[in-house]
Design a protein around this motif. Structure first.
Motif, PDB file in Angstrom:
ATOM      1  N   VAL A   1       0.848  -1.197   0.000  1.00  0.00           N
ATOM      2  CA  VAL A   1       0.000   0.000   0.000  1.00  0.00           C
ATOM      3  C   VAL A   1       0.873   1.233   0.000  1.00  0.00           C
ATOM      4  O   VAL A   1       1.885   1.290   0.701  1.00  0.00           O
ATOM      5  N   GLN A   2       0.507   2.187  -0.820  1.00  0.00           N
ATOM      6  CA  GLN A   2       1.182   3.485  -0.774  1.00  0.00           C
ATOM      7  C   GLN A   2       0.408   4.378   0.185  1.00  0.00           C
ATOM      8  O   GLN A   2      -0.817   4.512   0.073  1.00  0.00           O
ATOM      9  N   PHE A   3       1.115   4.995   1.096  1.00  0.00           N
ATOM     10  CA  PHE A   3       0.488   5.903   2.065  1.00  0.00           C
ATOM     11  C   PHE A   3       0.869   7.327   1.687  1.00  0.00           C
ATOM     12  O   PHE A   3       1.983   7.766   1.913  1.00  0.00           O
ATOM     13  N   TRP A   4      -0.071   8.035   1.069  1.00  0.00           N
ATOM     14  CA  TRP A   4       0.159   9.420   0.674  1.00  0.00           C
ATOM     15  C   TRP A   4      -0.294  10.319   1.805  1.00  0.00           C
ATOM     16  O   TRP A   4      -1.445  10.254   2.240  1.00  0.00           O
ATOM     17  N   PHE A   5       0.598  11.175   2.271  1.00  0.00           N
ATOM     18  CA  PHE A   5       0.276  12.025   3.411  1.00  0.00           C
ATOM     19  C   PHE A   5       0.840  13.422   3.199  1.00  0.00           C
ATOM     20  O   PHE A   5       1.751  13.638   2.401  1.00  0.00           O
TER      21      PHE A   5
ATOM     22  N   GLY B   1      -1.105  21.809  -1.333  1.00  0.00           N
ATOM     23  CA  GLY B   1      -1.311  23.164  -1.854  1.00  0.00           C
ATOM     24  C   GLY B   1      -1.604  23.206  -3.348  1.00  0.00           C
ATOM     25  O   GLY B   1      -2.666  23.662  -3.765  1.00  0.00           O
ATOM     26  N   PRO B   2      -0.682  22.709  -4.182  1.00  0.00           N
ATOM     27  CA  PRO B   2      -0.924  22.744  -5.634  1.00  0.00           C
ATOM     28  C   PRO B   2      -2.153  21.931  -6.043  1.00  0.00           C
ATOM     29  O   PRO B   2      -2.834  22.280  -7.009  1.00  0.00           O
ATOM     30  N   ILE B   3      -2.426  20.876  -5.304  1.00  0.00           N
ATOM     31  CA  ILE B   3      -3.586  20.028  -5.617  1.00  0.00           C
ATOM     32  C   ILE B   3      -4.871  20.784  -5.311  1.00  0.00           C
ATOM     33  O   ILE B   3      -5.830  20.762  -6.082  1.00  0.00           O
TER      34      ILE B   3
ATOM     35  N   GLU C   1       3.255  15.721  -8.376  1.00  0.00           N
ATOM     36  CA  GLU C   1       2.653  15.528  -9.710  1.00  0.00           C
ATOM     37  C   GLU C   1       2.164  14.093  -9.882  1.00  0.00           C
ATOM     38  O   GLU C   1       1.105  13.855 -10.460  1.00  0.00           O
ATOM     39  N   GLN C   2       2.934  13.144  -9.355  1.00  0.00           N
ATOM     40  CA  GLN C   2       2.524  11.738  -9.435  1.00  0.00           C
ATOM     41  C   GLN C   2       1.210  11.504  -8.706  1.00  0.00           C
ATOM     42  O   GLN C   2       0.408  10.666  -9.108  1.00  0.00           O
ATOM     43  N   ALA C   3       1.018  12.244  -7.614  1.00  0.00           N
ATOM     44  CA  ALA C   3      -0.223  12.076  -6.851  1.00  0.00           C
ATOM     45  C   ALA C   3      -1.415  12.577  -7.643  1.00  0.00           C
ATOM     46  O   ALA C   3      -2.507  12.008  -7.586  1.00  0.00           O
TER      47      ALA C   3
ATOM     48  N   PHE D   1      -6.655  13.787  -4.389  1.00  0.00           N
ATOM     49  CA  PHE D   1      -7.026  15.185  -4.152  1.00  0.00           C
ATOM     50  C   PHE D   1      -6.987  15.545  -2.683  1.00  0.00           C
ATOM     51  O   PHE D   1      -7.303  16.674  -2.301  1.00  0.00           O
ATOM     52  N   GLY D   2      -6.650  14.597  -1.831  1.00  0.00           N
ATOM     53  CA  GLY D   2      -6.614  14.889  -0.399  1.00  0.00           C
ATOM     54  C   GLY D   2      -5.742  13.865   0.285  1.00  0.00           C
ATOM     55  O   GLY D   2      -5.271  12.909  -0.331  1.00  0.00           O
TER      56      GLY D   2
END
Lengths: 211, 211
Positions: free
Chosen positions: B1-5, B38-40, B158-160, B166-167
């Motif tokens: 699992v990738q954990f984006w934070f 921020g950019p998202i 950018e990959q996200a 989006f969050g």
């Protein structure tokens, strides 16, 4: 526990199925409170559903809802119109809030909208739903649209805004409220531990209408 | 699992504590992916955190987070500044993503921000956090701010956005992503059932860095 719901609120659909069974298991009576989110969203500066205003959140929600319904083994079909006009259905739910058949009617409307993709704005759809509960559909719809029926829903929506309810489903327990289908469990835990207090609208908990 | 934070994402705080223990129990490796929202948010037309733009959601979030932390028995103090600038911390997390000490560093930064209300924008706070892990804080901060370190975080953000993140927190499993701290469990269930596939970024799952 007060269960505040909007017929066009997507997460209110699984909540309407879960709330009664879970609450009964814990001996917590449920008060069914229909609300229209439109005026509440407008007060936040939104002229539409945030799921339409913010498409990324919208896509995420539909996917999430599909997963939730699959877990609950509830049918789900993304409604071809979102949100559907639901003032009439909400007026019925407001006017007959204390009736023992109300939860069944609410679930029938959600079922028609989400599982069957039927247009719940059409009186005949609601009349059919009431008829299936052996109720005089046409007469009850007329009653819901009477000045008293309209005023009832308006008052209820204002009551929701007072404590800061801004979305549905919201579960109110005493002075605490919990937003979201996945906050039903903590809301019921609170109800079990803090039962009997006064709710945010100043109504004694023992006056809650049992389903 | 990738954990984006995101270090300023409030729900990433409990997620950062839960993800490793839960994933390990199920034999799922975790890839820690720092991102700047921020950019998202700007791409969605928001020039600030939605929790600040929409105060009702914000109040609800702080209350909800307090409850979640209480349930997890994690300390919680509402940060006196929200959101805190966290570019430097995110660059460290991006540059050293594959290091075995990274999860401890991430939790230390969340702890400083949320439990201790310290300003994680200050290099000395991060240096202290790295030093507590017996790492050369000043040198690693310099490395994180090198052109390569900056580019790394930019690329990661950018990959996200590519798969529609989006969050935060967001959990990515193969082509599926799950948004929100309370979607960690379904994400892990998916990882267990669909392990070994290619993720949304085209990276083989077996290349995920184990914590």
């Amino acid at each position: 526990v007060q269960f505040w719901f909007d017929f066009a609120s997507t997460y209110s659909y699984p909540a309407a199925w879960r709330v009664e069974a879970l609450a009964r298991r814990q001996g917590v009576p449920v008060e069914w409170k229909a609300v229209l989110l439109g005026p509440i969203f407008q007060a936040q500066g939104w002229n539409a559903s945030p799921f339409n205003l913010f498409p990324m959140q919208g896509r995420s929600m539909w996917r999430d809802l599909e997963r939730i319904c699959a877990d609950l083994e509830r049918p789900f079909r993304r409604p071809s119109q979102f949100p559907r006009p639901r003032v009439l259905a909400a007026r019925v739910a407001g006017r007959f809030a204390a009736e023992p058949w109300l939860p069944d009617f609410v679930r029938a409307v959600f079922w028609a909208n989400v599982a069957e993709d039927r247009d719940i704005a059409r009186p005949v759809v609601l009349e059919h739903g009431l008829g299936a509960l052996n109720l005089p559909g046409a007469a009850w719809l007329q009653e819901a649209q009477s000045p008293a029926g309209k005023a009832r829903l308006r008052t209820q929506t204002e009551q929701a805004m007072a404590p800061g309810i801004f979305g549905a489903p919201t579960f109110v327990v005493g002075a605490a409220w919990f937003w979201g289908n996945d906050r039903l469990e903590p809301a019921l835990a609170r109800a079990v531990h803090h039962g009997g207090g006064r709710d945010v609208l100043g109504v004694q908990a023992h006056r809650f209408a049992a389903p």
